[in-house]
Design an enzyme around this catalytic site. Structure first.
Site, PDB file in Angstrom:
ATOM      1  N   GLU A 113       0.808  -1.046   0.078  1.00  0.00           N
ATOM      2  CA  GLU A 113       0.172  -0.053   0.009  1.00  0.00           C
ATOM      3  C   GLU A 113       0.888   1.080   0.010  1.00  0.00           C
ATOM      4  OE1 GLU A 113      -3.623  -1.034   2.633  1.00  0.00           O
ATOM      5  OE2 GLU A 113      -1.891  -1.865   3.540  1.00  0.00           O
ATOM      6  N   GLU A 122       3.784  10.944   2.157  1.00  0.00           N
ATOM      7  CA  GLU A 122       3.877   9.850   2.986  1.00  0.00           C
ATOM      8  C   GLU A 122       3.753   8.417   2.279  1.00  0.00           C
ATOM      9  OE1 GLU A 122       0.733  10.521   5.718  1.00  0.00           O
ATOM     10  OE2 GLU A 122       1.982  11.918   7.147  1.00  0.00           O
TER      11      GLU A 122
END
Length: 317
Positions: A113, A122
């Protein structure tokens, strides 16, 4: 360190509670279940633990998770005291320093992910590239592996303000004061009703061929007006998918205004001086994203408008 762990936990929880992305991953694992049979899989980041869990269920012979120990514990508990318990293993440490267990040198599939807000905020982009170069077998798969970054224009959006310390001026030595100024960007969600321009594809990231420096770029864009309206901000969002070798792109999920909200948010860049855009008018500019460890969550943006013109009716740019 405790703060970092809390952030990881919040992110993992938000992923697991996101029905849109969870169903997307369930679909791709079911659709390509045969690809996991008796394969060695590496989960880079193990953010929610979901992809490790699905890899084991899909028939992988070994699944190694790097990154989030708390999520790894979740996966271990899911398989405790059954025949699949030994398939999953957490590998602790910096990705640049770890040694794979059982004498393994290569893996068949990388799952991750890896995407962040607007792809790179991020994100685990660099970690996946490193894992690909060091451990992925030739012709191995990365899931998901393709991300399209889009930009579109909106008229307005609720804009936060922050306190800024004004440094002492020469006229008033030794004095400083705080003022409130509007922020230049936020991460949020806009609906399709807020769009005042068409979308424009800024960049495509394909993890099969991507390089580390792909996360820093500056590209021109053209935004065609959908209606007569002020243009007060632009929105960055992404389409995430999977593409097999010589296969077509299959969309898994999107963070766009026309799609349901996901745990990945859009990035809204505000203009201090909105411009008026007419229907079918073409607004030309450029937008950049740059990896900056000391900037907004490791990404710095640049944005400018160059000019605008009215496009011919029915033309496509």
């Amino acid at each position: 360190m405790d703060l970092e762990k809390n952030l990881l936990r919040v992110m993992a929880d938000s992923m697991l509670n996101d029905v849109i992305t969870t169903r997307a991953y369930e679909w791709v694992f079911k659709r390509y279940e045969r690809l996991f049979k008796d394969k060695i899989v590496m989960d880079v980041g193990c953010r929610s633990g979901l992809l490790s869990l699905m890899s084991v269920e899909a028939g992988a012979v070994k699944v190694m998770a790097l990154g989030n120990m708390e999520s790894a514990e979740f996966v271990k508990n899911a398989f405790s005291n059954n025949e699949k318990e030994d398939i999953f293993e957490f590998v602790e440490g910096d990705i640049h320093e770890i040694v794979l267990p059982c004498g393994l040198k290569k893996v068949d599939i990388i799952v991750s992910e890896w995407m962040g807000h607007s792809i790179f905020v991020e994100s685990l982009f660099k970690e996946v590239i490193y894992a690909r170069e060091k451990w992925l077998v030739k012709g191995g798969l990365i899931i998901p592996n393709v991300a399209h970054l889009f930009v579109c224009g909106i008229a307005e959006h609720p804009r936060e303000t922050i306190e800024v310390n004004i440094l002492p001026q020469t006229d008033y030595p030794g004095r400083s004061y705080m003022v409130r100024e509007p922020v230049s960007l936020i991460e949020d969600y806009v609906a399709k009703e807020q769009m005042v321009t068409e979308k424009f594809l800024l960049k495509t990231i394909d993890l099969r061929t991507a390089q580390i420096d792909d996360e820093s770029f500056r590209v021109p864009f053209k935004l065609r007006g959908l209606t007569d309206s002020p243009l007060g901000a632009v929105v960055l969002y992404s389409d995430i998918g999977f593409c097999r070798p010589k296969g077509k792109f299959r969309l898994l999920f999107s963070t766009g205004p026309k799609r349901p909200r996901t745990y990945l948010r859009q990035t809204i860049l505000f203009m201090d001086d909105p411009v008026v855009v007419a229907k079918r008018e073409l607004v030309i500019g450029d937008l950049g994203m740059y990896y900056k460890p000391d900037e907004h969550r490791e990404v710095e943006y640049s944005f400018s408008l160059a000019s605008s013109k009215v496009a011919n009716s029915g033309s496509e740019e």
